[in-house]
Write a protein that holds these residues in place. Structure first.
Motif, short mmCIF file in Angstrom:
data_model
loop_
_atom_site.label_atom_id
_atom_site.label_comp_id
_atom_site.label_asym_id
_atom_site.label_seq_id
_atom_site.Cartn_x
_atom_site.Cartn_y
_atom_site.Cartn_z
N VAL A 85 5.64 0.44 10.71
CA VAL A 85 4.38 1.12 10.43
C VAL A 85 3.39 0.20 9.70
O VAL A 85 2.19 0.25 9.93
CB VAL A 85 4.64 2.41 9.61
N VAL A 86 3.94 -0.67 8.87
CA VAL A 86 3.09 -1.58 8.08
C VAL A 86 2.21 -2.47 8.98
O VAL A 86 1.10 -2.85 8.61
CB VAL A 86 3.96 -2.43 7.11
N TYR A 89 -1.74 -1.64 9.62
CA TYR A 89 -2.87 -2.03 8.77
C TYR A 89 -2.75 -3.44 8.22
O TYR A 89 -3.73 -4.10 7.92
CB TYR A 89 -3.04 -1.04 7.60
N PHE A 90 -1.50 -3.93 8.08
CA PHE A 90 -1.30 -5.18 7.33
C PHE A 90 -1.98 -6.38 8.00
O PHE A 90 -2.71 -7.13 7.35
CB PHE A 90 0.20 -5.43 7.16
N TRP A 244 11.56 -5.53 7.49
CA TRP A 244 10.14 -5.50 7.10
C TRP A 244 9.49 -6.86 7.37
O TRP A 244 8.29 -6.95 7.55
CB TRP A 244 9.99 -5.13 5.63
N VAL A 249 5.63 -7.25 8.15
CA VAL A 249 4.60 -8.16 7.68
C VAL A 249 4.56 -9.48 8.47
O VAL A 249 3.51 -10.09 8.61
CB VAL A 249 4.76 -8.45 6.18
N THR A 278 -2.33 2.46 12.44
CA THR A 278 -1.23 2.92 11.59
C THR A 278 -0.73 4.29 12.05
O THR A 278 0.48 4.52 12.17
CB THR A 278 -1.70 3.01 10.12
N HIS B 28 3.86 0.92 -0.18
CA HIS B 28 4.44 1.51 1.02
C HIS B 28 5.94 1.23 1.08
O HIS B 28 6.75 2.12 1.31
CB HIS B 28 3.69 0.92 2.23
N LEU B 69 -1.58 7.29 5.32
CA LEU B 69 -2.82 7.46 6.08
C LEU B 69 -3.94 8.00 5.19
O LEU B 69 -5.09 7.56 5.31
CB LEU B 69 -2.59 8.39 7.28
#
Lengths: 483, 90
Positions: A85-86, A89-90, A244, A249, A278, B28, B69
């Motif tokens: 999920v990161v 936006y990351f 992760w 990342v 996201t 997160h 979100l």
């Protein structure tokens, strides 16, 4: 195999043809062929940017492999998949507006262009282009094989005929349409993936008699299935967390993802994209992997992980809906190979040919060459996928980790650390790739983490150390002369 | 404002926004990890169920992304700045 399953697939393929033609027509007004063919003239809006990033990154493993493993190991694999999920936006926030501004200022078309203007070091350029071509080529070949196998299993055609159909569809729109066709088809493919996820998740939930019932059955079969530790209790917190880096990342370092972060239209588009991206990744990963786990209650006893999703789909859905759901992994594979194909082509044309062989090539020559190289790379990869050599399949296992270990620090530190220089970047790339290969081959599961975790740290250490040791080597940003 | 000051402002703004991205990712990760292994580490027969899911899964993988979100929405709305991307150096 029934006609209801094939119709949505055919409609989908025809649609991508139309997008290819539309993109080629749209290009006639563009100022620079190179910028348009490989970057879509940097005019991506928020929705298309979000979808192309998710779709390029999400491949067959999100729809077939991953849920199959979740079926086998339980909710622990759902947890692991949520490490992705990161990425929503990351990548966009880290590379951020500085990357977009710098790429425009130096008229960078490829990731290697960016490294070239930042470090002004020939070895960084060569090693960068070389890793992109080798690693992405093997990654792409594996995806073609996956795409052909999927068509084979759905339509009942032979493997070779399936490969030919798949190749014809993808090559057509990528060759004539370029980046614009790739991202627009990615957006459509992303939407198909979201709809497919929603349908299969809901249908499996209903077929299993609701969430309560499913969890009770899983608990009765093996309590470990509802824990974060996997069916055999062997998924440690450290191991799962180390993903992760690989699928979270570290994705910043994947060239096919990073190049998208230089192609958006405005900062507003980027802001919108990080929200949409996201939301889409979270929804897709949770939905597909949960469907895999819940499938264990609906269709018990499947032995081969990769057949879980196709079997589950055919069991819980009527034919015409199954066609739409099976179009989702198809879309995922296409949206990955189209980007990789164009990425390799840009590396050959821009990073090698224009940089080193013929800097003063005319616009017409570049136009012709780009189309020829894209076609040639596509045809070679199809020829190899006809009967894929072991070596290629083996190399593919290292492709994404290798690229991440190679590129993450040269990109990130190049943007934000003034003292970063070419020798540091070179040391980081060599250390990252070498230590990743060594650990993967001889020390799998070293220190209880995924093999990419330590190489990313080694690469950072090498970068910082070598940059500081050679800091008399001035590294001013150099503008690119020949764009 | 001189070009040099303008460039400096751009550098500061973009560095700040990138650091914010790192901070969100750290938060997160802590949320994801904390609920998964904090609650999930108990004996499975002690799990509570929310919407039919084990509590650790609900908090870590359902509520977590929803809160993420909301956070990102606030960040996009109130923190991130719109800047022109075609900034000439000179």
């Amino acid at each position: 195999m029934n006609i209801e399953v094939i119709v949505p697939l055919v409609v989908f393929l025809l649609f991508t043809f139309a997008i290819g033609i539309w993109s080629a027509r749209k290009r006639t007004g563009a100022a620079s062929f190179l910028h348009d063919y490989y970057l879509g003239s940097r005019e991506l809006g928020g929705l298309v940017l979000a979808m192309t990033m998710v779709a390029t990154y999400g491949s067959a493993s999100s729809f077939v492999g991953g849920p199959g493993i979740a079926y086998d190991r339980g909710l622990g694999w759902v947890l692991l998949s949520m490490a992705q999920v990161v990425t929503g936006y990351f990548t966009l926030m880290i590379l951020g507006k500085r990357f977009a501004v710098m790429a425009r200022r130096y008229r960078a078309v490829t990731l290697v262009d960016f490294l070239r203007s930042r470090y002004n070091n020939g070895l960084v350029v060569i090693l960068g282009a070389f890793s992109i071509v080798i690693f992405l080529f093997s990654a792409m070949a594996a995806q073609w094989v996956g795409g052909a196998r999927l068509i084979e299993s759905v339509t009942g055609m032979s493997y070779q005929a399936s490969l030919f159909l798949f190749a014809a569809a993808v090559l057509f729109y990528v060759i004539i349409g370029g980046f614009r066709a790739v991202v627009v088809t990615d957006a459509v493919q992303g939407i198909i993936m979201v709809v497919g996820t929603l349908i299969i998740f809901t249908a499996t939930l209903i077929a299993g008699g609701g969430m309560n019932n499913i969890m009770t059955s899983l608990y009765q079969e093996n309590p470990n299935l509802v824990t974060p530790f996997g069916a055999d209790g062997d998924l440690t917190a450290l191991y799962v967390s180390s993903f992760w880096i690989l699928v979270g990342v570290g994705v910043v370092g994947l060239p096919q993802v990073a190049v998208r972060a230089m192609s958006y239209k405005s900062s507003a588009a980027m802001h919108r994209a990080l929200l949409i991206g996201t939301a889409v990744v979270a929804f897709m990963m949770f939905g597909m992997h949960m469907a895999g786990v819940m499938g264990r209650v609906v269709v018990p006893g499947i032995e081969v992980a990769d057949t879980v999703m196709p079997e589950l789909t055919m069991t819980v859905l009527p034919g015409w809906l199954a066609g739409i759901v099976l179009a989702a992994p198809m879309a995922a594979i296409m949206s990955t190979v189209d980007s990789l194909l164009l990425m390799i082509s840009s590396s050959v044309v821009k990073d090698v040919y224009i940089n080193y062989i013929k800097p003063d090539a005319s616009e017409n020559r570049i136009r012709l060459l780009s189309l020829i190289v894209t076609a040639a790379v596509g045809i070679i990869v199809v020829a190899i996928s006809w009967s894929p050599p072991e070596f290629l399949i083996w190399l593919n296992l290292f492709a994404f980790g290798g690229l991440e270990a190679a590129f993450i620090w040269p990109i990130v530190l190049g943007l934000y650390w003034k003292k970063a220089n070419g020798w540091g970047a070179l040391a980081a790339m060599v250390t990252g790739i070498a230590s990743y290969m060594i650990i993967s081959i001889w020390l799998p599961g070293w220190l209880g983490m995924h093999e990419v975790a330590m190489p990313v740290l080694f690469s950072l250490a090498a970068f910082v150390l070598v940059s500081l040791l050679t800091n008399r080597q001035q590294n001013e940003w150099a503008p690119l002369e020949n764009n | 404002m001189s070009l040099e000051e303008k460039e400096k402002k751009l550098q500061q703004l973009t560095a700040k926004e990138a650091l914010l991205g790192v901070a969100i990712a750290v938060g997160h990760f802590i949320w994801w990890f904390g609920f998964a292994y904090g609650l999930g580490g108990r004996d499975p027969q002690d799990y509570q169920y929310i919407l039919g899911m084990p509590d650790w899964l609900f908090y870590s993988c359902v509520l977590g992304p929803v809160l993420l979100l909301v956070t990102l929405w606030f960040v996009v709305k109130f923190v991130l700045r719109d800047i022109p991307l075609d900034q000439e150096e000179d």
